[in-house]
Design a protein around this motif. Structure first.
Motif, short mmCIF file in Angstrom:
data_model
loop_
_atom_site.label_atom_id
_atom_site.label_comp_id
_atom_site.label_asym_id
_atom_site.label_seq_id
_atom_site.Cartn_x
_atom_site.Cartn_y
_atom_site.Cartn_z
N GLN A 54 0.91 -1.21 0.14
CA GLN A 54 0.12 0.19 0.04
C GLN A 54 0.74 1.22 0.14
O GLN A 54 0.61 2.35 -0.83
N HIS A 103 9.88 6.49 0.35
CA HIS A 103 9.44 7.24 1.51
C HIS A 103 9.84 6.63 2.86
O HIS A 103 9.63 5.50 3.07
N SER A 107 4.03 1.56 -0.94
CA SER A 107 4.79 1.59 -1.92
C SER A 107 4.41 2.21 -3.08
O SER A 107 4.70 2.74 -4.18
N THR A 108 3.07 1.97 -3.34
CA THR A 108 2.07 2.18 -4.60
C THR A 108 1.26 3.28 -4.32
O THR A 108 0.66 3.90 -5.23
N ASP A 109 1.46 3.97 -3.10
CA ASP A 109 0.64 5.25 -2.68
C ASP A 109 1.23 6.35 -3.24
O ASP A 109 2.38 6.71 -3.30
N PRO A 110 0.58 7.20 -4.44
CA PRO A 110 1.31 8.00 -5.37
C PRO A 110 1.87 9.42 -4.25
O PRO A 110 2.89 10.08 -4.56
N SER A 111 1.33 9.57 -3.01
CA SER A 111 2.09 10.44 -2.19
C SER A 111 3.05 10.05 -1.24
O SER A 111 3.81 10.77 -0.64
N THR A 130 7.54 4.23 4.24
CA THR A 130 7.48 2.81 3.47
C THR A 130 8.94 2.35 3.88
O THR A 130 8.98 0.90 4.26
N GLY A 172 5.22 6.50 -1.85
CA GLY A 172 6.02 5.75 -2.89
C GLY A 172 7.06 4.88 -2.09
O GLY A 172 7.21 4.87 -0.96
#
Length: 253
Positions: free
Chosen positions: A130, A141, A132-136, A144, A138
């Motif tokens: 979740q 981060h 890793s694929t969150d545009p805000s 992450t 990544g």
């Protein structure tokens, strides 16, 4: 040159549990935790380029001491320091509310402590995907990377050393690529050096548990990771890794 950084808090809780900077450090089975602590501290001192100090609280024996670790790997008890004492009590300060990711990490860590390793691992996998694929956020981060650290620790507990090694080495490389080389003699960047050193040290611990063939395949990669962090090919950590590579090569020849 000695950098003006605060002493590193080292808590040795038992034969397998060590916390440095409040974070768990992997202790390979059969390895004395004192050795694991020194390996980490030597790596960090080499990385920052100046002598560092560590407050050791060994709860196995009720012993407290202050050590100075030099970039060349040498270490000594500080003769001018007093025994480590608890910091003075401070008023309770307002702390920010944890983020949803931090709350989820706390919950899955609780699952692991209670022995529900499979459930904790599954939730860690889901959270990592979740974030890793969150545009805000990544994959690079900090939230992450912290989730990835937890997933790596779960793999270590499950003795999946291959997954643990690959994850910790990726985390160390990502911290390096995101923020650059660990600065020398710049105390305000010490936290960055800590993140890289912890991940690198844990990757090395996991590598020592790999089967001979896999360890040989990944040995040079690990040396590159250590050298990039420390800036020197002759640190105690790198020397130990190279020694094992040589032994493995001799046994497989």
């Amino acid at each position: 040159m000695t950098g003006p950084t605060a002493p590193i808090a080292v808590d040795i809780l038992d034969s397998t549990t060590v916390h440095i900077h409040g974070e768990p450090i992997a202790v390979p089975p059969g390895v004395d935790p004192d050795q694991a602590v020194m390996s980490y501290l030597q790596l960090e001192a080499a990385g920052v380029g100046f002598a560092i100090h560590a407050n050791i609280d060994d709860r196995r024996y009720g012993v407290k001491a202050t050590l100075t670790i030099n970039p060349d790997g040498s270490a000594a008890t500080d003769p001018h320091s007093m025994p480590v004492t608890p910091p003075p009590t401070r008023p309770v300060e307002h702390t920010p509310q944890p983020t949803p990711a931090q709350q989820e990490l706390a919950q899955l860590q609780s699952l692991a402590v209670q022995g529900h390793l499979d459930a904790a691992t599954q939730r860690a996998e889901t959270l990592l995907l979740q974030l890793s694929t969150d545009p805000s956020l990544g994959p690079e981060h900090p939230d992450t990377l912290k989730a990835a650290e937890t997933r790596a620790h779960l793999a270590w507990i499950a003795r999946d050393y291959s997954y643990a090694y690959r994850t910790w080495s990726w985390i160390a490389a990502t911290w390096h690529e995101r923020f650059g080389t660990c600065p020398r003699n710049r105390s305000h960047d010490h936290d960055l050096c800590r993140h890289i050193a912890v991940s690198t040290s844990n990757a090395a611990a996991a590598w020592t548990r790999l089967p001979a063939e896999e360890a040989l395949q990944l040995g040079q990669e690990l040396l590159h990771l250590i050298n990039r962090h420390s800036g020197s090919p002759s640190t105690p950590a790198a020397t130990g890794i190279q020694s094992r590579i040589t032994q493995l090569q001799a046994h497989t020849a």
